[in-house]
Write an enzyme that holds these catalytic residues in place. Structure first.
Site, PDB file in Angstrom:
ATOM      1  CD  GLU A  41      -2.405   1.356   2.760  1.00 17.14           C
ATOM      2  OE1 GLU A  41      -2.535   2.491   3.264  1.00 17.14           O
ATOM      3  OE2 GLU A  41      -2.770   0.302   3.330  1.00 17.14           O
ATOM      4  NE  ARG A  45       0.635   8.362   5.998  1.00 11.13           N
ATOM      5  CZ  ARG A  45       0.842   7.583   7.053  1.00 11.13           C
ATOM      6  NH1 ARG A  45       2.065   7.445   7.531  1.00 11.13           N
ATOM      7  NH2 ARG A  45      -0.155   6.929   7.623  1.00 11.13           N
ATOM      8  CE  LYS A 129      -5.736   2.441   7.447  1.00 16.09           C
ATOM      9  NZ  LYS A 129      -5.001   3.432   6.630  1.00 16.09           N
TER      10      LYS A 129
END
Length: 320
Positions: A41, A45, A129
């Site tokens: 993943e 960012r 999640k």
């Protein structure tokens, strides 16, 4: 279950990576793949996220690459265009989720409360999640939320490491865990991809938890089985039991009363998660006798035999 989510479930661990420089993408993907995890993943960012996804998708087509920390519809488009096969977000933005569903892209939004879960259900999702996992209550909170929402499965991320990984995966409602302990920034910065590979291997080993739990040795008849068991009992003081089909000398050694599977006998190897074990073993080139799968009354697979014998022993992998 969606095929992408199903693959994530079989892999069991989703490395969460944030690269400052896309030049590290290929060697990092290589280290993860060789370490036994063909999934990543890539978080949005950093400015290198798009190029990182593109490089991994192009150079490692068998690797399942997704985009994390996706906050906007624009980032969804950028991630998918670069080659991302799934989207993960830290929270639940209904507009972003709906956009992913419209585009046919699997999306796993972040949740930490029952209200979040209900919003996800209203959008048609079955997998979410759980973030930040440890700070939001850990596996205890997931179990508590699962009680009223039995059909929902979770992918916890945040504070998960080699020490608590199996605490999460042991719960049937957890499909996989996200984590960054094997892809630490200082290792990437130092270019220590061998260490990343080592930590990845250790993570897979810890997850699967292989251990020999029983050895079955073929004998020609009841008398031979009794005599062999008696020899071990006499030497080591093991407890002997008649198991019906075999005579055991300790829980770990069984002497079969007639020839069973394997030329010499069988070795039973226990694992924490059979379906994940089969997936990872197949990635290592191991093949199985499909007709040897045993299932429980609910249809869950509980044992299977490798196609090839080792030293005359059939090798059976069984659920813990």
């Amino acid at each position: 279950m969606n095929k992408v989510i199903d693959k994530i479930s079989k892999i069991g661990i989703v490395p969460v990576i944030a690269l400052d420089d896309a030049k590290d993408a290929a060697p990092l993907a290589k280290a993860l793949s060789e370490g036994g995890i063909d999934c990543a993943e890539v978080t949005f960012r950093t400015a290198a996220a798009k190029d990182t996804i593109r490089i991994i998708a192009k150079n490692y087509p068998d690797m399942l690459v997704g985009a994390g920390t996706v906050l906007t519809q624009k980032q969804v488009d950028e991630a998918v265009e670069a080659g991302a096969e799934f989207i993960v977000s830290p929270g639940l933005n209904p507009q972003v989720v709906a956009y992913c569903i419209e585009k046919g892209v699997p999306v796993v939004p972040g949740t930490s409360t029952p209200s979040d879960v209900e919003t996800a259900l209203s959008l048609g999702l079955e997998v979410v999640k759980f973030f930040p996992a440890e700070a939001a209550g850990g596996i205890g909170m997931i179990k508590a939320m699962s009680a009223p929402y039995g059909g929902v499965k979770f992918m916890p991320t945040g504070g998960i490491n080699a020490d608590n990984l199996n605490q999460y995966l042991d719960f049937s409602k957890v499909i996989a865990c996200g984590g960054s302990w094997m892809v630490k920034k200082d290792l990437i910065k130092a270019g220590d991809f061998d260490k990343i590979k080592e930590l990845t291997e250790q993570a897979v080993t810890k997850m699967l938890g292989f251990r020999v739990c029983r050895i079955g040795i073929n004998t020609p008849d009841d008398k031979a089985a009794e005599l062999m068991a008696d020899s071990l009992v006499k030497a080591f003081g093991f407890e002997k039991k008649d198991e019906g089909h075999a005579v055991s000398a300790s829980d770990a050694i069984h002497f079969m009363k007639k020839k069973g599977i394997g030329t010499v006998g069988y070795i039973a190897v226990q694992t924490n998660y059979l379906e994940r074990a089969v997936y990872h073993l197949e990635k290592r080139g191991i093949t199985f006798h499909e007709d040897t799968f045993l299932c429980d009354e609910k249809g869950n697979k509980k044992a299977v035999c490798l196609k090839d014998e080792i030293g005359g022993f059939a090798i059976c992998v069984c659920q813990k």
